[in-house]
Design an enzyme around this catalytic site. Structure first.
Site, mmCIF file in Angstrom:
data_model
loop_
_atom_site.group_PDB
_atom_site.id
_atom_site.type_symbol
_atom_site.label_atom_id
_atom_site.label_comp_id
_atom_site.label_asym_id
_atom_site.label_seq_id
_atom_site.Cartn_x
_atom_site.Cartn_y
_atom_site.Cartn_z
ATOM 1 N N HIS B 61 43.417 46.088 37.252
ATOM 2 C CA HIS B 61 42.088 45.822 37.945
ATOM 3 C C HIS B 61 41.019 46.010 37.496
ATOM 4 C CE1 HIS B 61 40.059 41.542 35.877
ATOM 5 N NE2 HIS B 61 39.411 42.752 35.813
ATOM 6 N N HIS B 63 37.274 47.723 36.122
ATOM 7 C CA HIS B 63 35.614 48.096 34.429
ATOM 8 C C HIS B 63 35.478 49.573 35.102
ATOM 9 C CE1 HIS B 63 35.963 43.512 33.701
ATOM 10 N NE2 HIS B 63 36.178 43.714 35.247
ATOM 11 N N LEU B 64 35.665 50.382 33.796
ATOM 12 C CA LEU B 64 34.814 51.687 34.505
ATOM 13 C C LEU B 64 33.571 51.721 33.834
ATOM 14 C CD1 LEU B 64 38.410 53.860 33.871
ATOM 15 C CD2 LEU B 64 37.125 52.730 35.829
ATOM 16 N N ASN B 95 36.494 45.555 28.660
ATOM 17 C CA ASN B 95 35.339 44.914 28.079
ATOM 18 C C ASN B 95 33.791 45.934 27.752
ATOM 19 O OD1 ASN B 95 35.617 44.418 30.952
ATOM 20 N ND2 ASN B 95 34.089 43.302 30.964
ATOM 21 N N ASP B 153 39.534 40.662 28.705
ATOM 22 C CA ASP B 153 39.079 40.562 30.333
ATOM 23 C C ASP B 153 37.718 40.470 29.927
ATOM 24 O OD1 ASP B 153 38.617 39.706 32.928
ATOM 25 O OD2 ASP B 153 38.033 42.188 33.371
ATOM 26 N N HIS B 180 42.413 36.877 31.467
ATOM 27 C CA HIS B 180 40.897 36.275 32.158
ATOM 28 C C HIS B 180 40.954 34.570 32.313
ATOM 29 C CE1 HIS B 180 36.689 35.849 33.572
ATOM 30 N NE2 HIS B 180 36.614 35.110 32.783
ATOM 31 N N HIS B 233 43.234 38.024 38.625
ATOM 32 C CA HIS B 233 42.699 37.299 39.715
ATOM 33 C C HIS B 233 42.219 36.092 39.632
ATOM 34 C CE1 HIS B 233 39.827 37.234 36.196
ATOM 35 N NE2 HIS B 233 39.203 37.915 35.876
ATOM 36 N N ASP B 306 39.277 44.424 40.701
ATOM 37 C CA ASP B 306 38.291 43.783 39.589
ATOM 38 C C ASP B 306 37.170 44.561 39.877
ATOM 39 O OD1 ASP B 306 36.890 42.185 37.564
ATOM 40 O OD2 ASP B 306 37.446 40.525 38.965
ATOM 41 N N HIS B 310 27.306 47.982 38.493
ATOM 42 C CA HIS B 310 26.402 46.734 38.371
ATOM 43 C C HIS B 310 25.766 47.573 38.615
ATOM 44 C CE1 HIS B 310 28.139 43.653 35.566
ATOM 45 N NE2 HIS B 310 28.569 43.445 37.282
#
Lengths: 313, 428
Positions: B61, B63-64, B95, B153, B180, B233, B306, B310
């Site tokens: 899990h 987020h790239l 996403n 997700d 999710h 998660h 996860d 940011h």
């Protein structure tokens, strides 16, 4: 008398019982001074106080302004609508801009819990929290305490009922901290939808039966109900709220002799409190407003390093 | 290029391996494994005495952020960050913007990952077109390109109808529906877990039941259609019990938990630090301890980070408008070793299962990856070396972590994937 040992007033939670008494005692001296002919006590002459109000407020802002002026400080009001916040400036950048103006004290009202602390962490000035979301509103609790002590002659061992929208109220949280530290019994009342989860763990009782809750109370403190809570389905109508949790004349008659009625304002007549109660001799609502000035003078004075013996003789 | 990994404890529970062995790697392949290999055989030697040599860690899990969120992270920085943290494979959540709901974007992500040349990216496709929860995305076409699962997700799969169809549709592909779990009607404008601390701090709470309701819904549907449900998660005791019960009935339900839900609870929000803001929120201590029990009793299949980068300004702001999520690649191994191995006596073998063997199985990476002739795919970590996490060393573009400055026992040392070798450094 020892110095006031805090750089900021971010909440009641970090204060000790002695700190609270020191603030209230200082406020009492200021009240004495202000009742005289010369209402000014220019202890903060030459100091710049910024009033950063990023959420609507009339009474708190006015009360701080009067307190600042009586202490002789230079004041600047910086409100969200007039600032560049509406143009999308971040809170952090606003803080840095304000810091460049070199204020000694910043008074902040903001809708976000923790915002006063965020300000304190990012600015070289003392910060006074004038309400951060539903987190704390320390000067309100202090002025409530001052009013209780002045009216009832004590601030210990009292039964205090706080009722209404507990969930969204910063006033209730600050009051719980303060009144618990001073050794009082607190009962919260209101519809279960407006009582936040696990609040009993703060050392308070919860009684959904408002009639039963107020029977033995020395103080009944009503909280403002906002109409939007009805739209959000926390309760079905203002009328029904008044029926179940409003302080009506009928309920007032069941109060103990000497019990007082408080409200942080602004009041909604006919919703959480009825006119006959708000205007009765049990109500100390207007005293709360006047005392707010002296309490805020005391807070600003102590944060600026003032000592109580400088003013008491 | 020939290098020797010397004196490590080689552990691969998938082949019952737990032995002090030397590993010789040449041109991206393991050419020799033996109790003692002469240093002269190699051009370079990594003496990893006291360290564990495990099959490369797999993160289910992450987020790239590419395409669309390159200010937070790129595929290149994410895959570098992953290897610096000890991962050789990472699953990319869909996403992005535009979202990964068609074969063309999956190809784009894979091409970018290939040219970056670090950890291998395993894309997860969207369940629904544009993640809108209405029509199924072209799952079959994405499977052709190499997706390892489907997920919306960031949001739950919107309706029971869509969950049912997605679970059914994925059966022939043998990939899981990764959920999710969040009932959005219960989490509007909410910031943290609902409970004593949200009450105390005056922050709007997300009740644990928001997760439990969706987990229950999906398990019910999955037991009916006999598909493969994977809970992402997982964070509550109740949901964990639901998964445990489903497993005991023989249903195909798997789940992952994050290092932060194991290590932290909602009391940390007292600092108002926005790096404690994530979804699902940090839960209460009871939930946290239940998750650790779930690690021990085998209910939890995998630990997944996860990883959610940011830009600074999305975190350096008021807590109720802060972005949800924290980065995780470069802190996962220290956090897990410190907590599970040192504080809760979970074995190293079990930790390797949770971070390598089981997630590999879920995304269909062959097991028994450590052997002569196999592609080098290794995570080397030191379970006993103390490290003070310092985000200065992170390869991620982002710095949103609550673990910076924390002293932890256990650290990644070396990550090898084919010809790529990264000497890990995540602190001092």
């Amino acid at each position: 008398m020892k110095n006031f040992n805090h750089r900021h007033l971010l909440g009641i939670e970090p204060l000790s019982k002695e700190d609270i008494i020191q603030i209230l005692d200082t406020a009492k001296i200021f009240k004495g001074i202000c009742k005289g002919t010369n209402k000014k006590f220019p202890a903060l002459k030459g100091k710049l106080i910024l009033n950063l109000f990023m959420e609507n407020s009339t009474r708190t802002k006015s009360s701080f302004e009067i307190a600042e002026k009586r202490l002789g400080a230079d004041t600047l009001n910086f409100s969200a609508s007039a600032s560049s916040l509406s143009k999308g400036e971040s809170f952090y950048d606003t803080i840095k801009t304000l810091e460049s103006m070199e204020p000694h004290i910043v008074v902040i009202r903001h809708s976000s819990p923790g915002s006063a602390r965020f300000l304190a962490d990012n600015i070289n000035a003392s910060v006074v929290n004038a309400g951060d979301g539903a987190h704390e509103h320390p000067t309100q609790a202090l002025l409530d305490a001052y009013t209780i002590r002045e009216t009832l002659g004590t601030l210990e061992n009292l039964s205090i009922v706080i009722a209404g929208d507990i969930k969204h109220s910063r006033v209730v949280r600050s009051n719980i901290w303060l009144l618990k530290k001073m050794g009082n019994r607190i009962t919260l009342s209101g519809p279960p939808t407006l009582i936040p989860r696990d609040i009993e763990n703060l050392g308070v009782n919860v009684d959904f039966d408002f009639d039963r809750a107020i029977k033995d109370a020395d103080v009944v403190m009503m909280l403002r109900i906002q109409r939007e809570r009805m739209v959000e389905s926390f309760f079905p109508s203002l009328q029904e709220f008044n029926m179940l949790y409003g302080l009506t004349r009928k309920r007032m008659r069941t109060l103990k002799k000497g019990a007082i009625v408080m409200h942080p304002g602004p009041i909604n007549r006919g919703v959480e409190i009825n006119s006959e109660v708000a205007d009765s001799n049990r109500s100390v609502i207007l005293e709360q407003v006047s005392n707010g000035i002296y309490v805020r003078m005391a807070v600003l004075f102590l944060l600026a390093g003032g000592r109580i013996n400088e003013i008491s003789n | 290029m020939k290098f020797l990994i010397k004196n490590g404890q080689v552990i691969d529970p998938s082949e019952g391996l737990n032995k002090k062995l030397d590993v010789l790697v040449e041109d991206g392949y393991i050419v020799m494994i033996s109790e003692s290999i002469d240093e002269n055989e190699a051009d370079a030697v990594y003496d990893v005495k006291g360290c564990v040599v495990a099959p490369g860690f797999v993160d289910l899990h992450a987020h790239l952020r590419e395409p669309g969120g390159e200010r937070a992270e790129t595929i290149e920085t994410a895959t570098m960050s992953a290897m610096n943290g000890g991962f050789t494979h990472i699953c990319a959540m869909p996403n992005t913007s535009p979202c990964m709901d068609n074969a063309a974007i999956i190809s784009l992500v894979l091409d970018k990952a290939k040219s970056a040349g670090f950890a291998k990216v395993l894309p997860v496709g969207a369940v629904s077109k544009n993640r809108e929860g209405k029509e199924l995305a072209s799952i079959g076409e994405m499977v052709e390109k190499g997706i390892v699962g489907v997920s919306d997700d960031g949001s739950p799969v919107a309706t029971s109808d869509l969950v049912k169809k997605a679970l059914e549709y994925c059966i022939p592909f043998g990939i899981p529906l990764m959920e999710h779990a969040e009932d959005l009607t219960l989490t509007k404008k909410a910031v943290m877990n609902e409970g004593f601390y949200s009450t105390k701090l005056g922050l709007k709470g997300m009740p644990s039941i928001a997760e439990d309701i969706i987990v229950a819904r999906d398990i019910i549907i999955n037991s009916y259609v006999k598909g493969w449900l994977h809970i992402q998660h997982l964070s509550t005791e109740f949901s964990l019990n639901l998964v445990r019960d489903a497993k005991s009935r023989g249903e195909k339900v798997t789940c992952e938990v994050t290092p932060h839900h194991l290590f932290l609870n909602d009391s940390y929000l007292e600092t108002f630090n926005t790096n404690y803001i994530m979804k699902p929120p940090l839960r209460d201590e009871r939930d946290r301890l239940a998750l650790i029990e779930g690690i021990k009793d085998g209910t939890i299949d995998a630990i997944a980070t996860d990883h959610a980068p940011h830009p600074n300004e999305f975190k350096n702001c008021e807590i109720d408008i802060a972005a949800f999520g924290i980065i995780g690649f470069e802190t996962a191994i220290p956090v897990i070793l410190d907590l599970l191995y040192h504080k809760h006596c979970v074995s190293i073998e079990r930790i390797v299962e949770l971070m390598s063997i089981n997630p590999a199985k879920i995304v269909k990476i062959d097991n028994e990856r450590i052997g002569e002739g196999k592609k080098a795919d290794l995570t080397v970590f030191d379970p006993d070396r103390e490290v003070t996490i310092n985000s200065f060393y992170f390869k991620s573009k982002a710095r949103n972590t609550p673990f910076n400055g924390l002293k932890l026992k256990g650290t990644p040392v070396l990550t090898v994937f084919g010809e790529r070798v990264v000497e890990c450094k995540v602190g001092d």
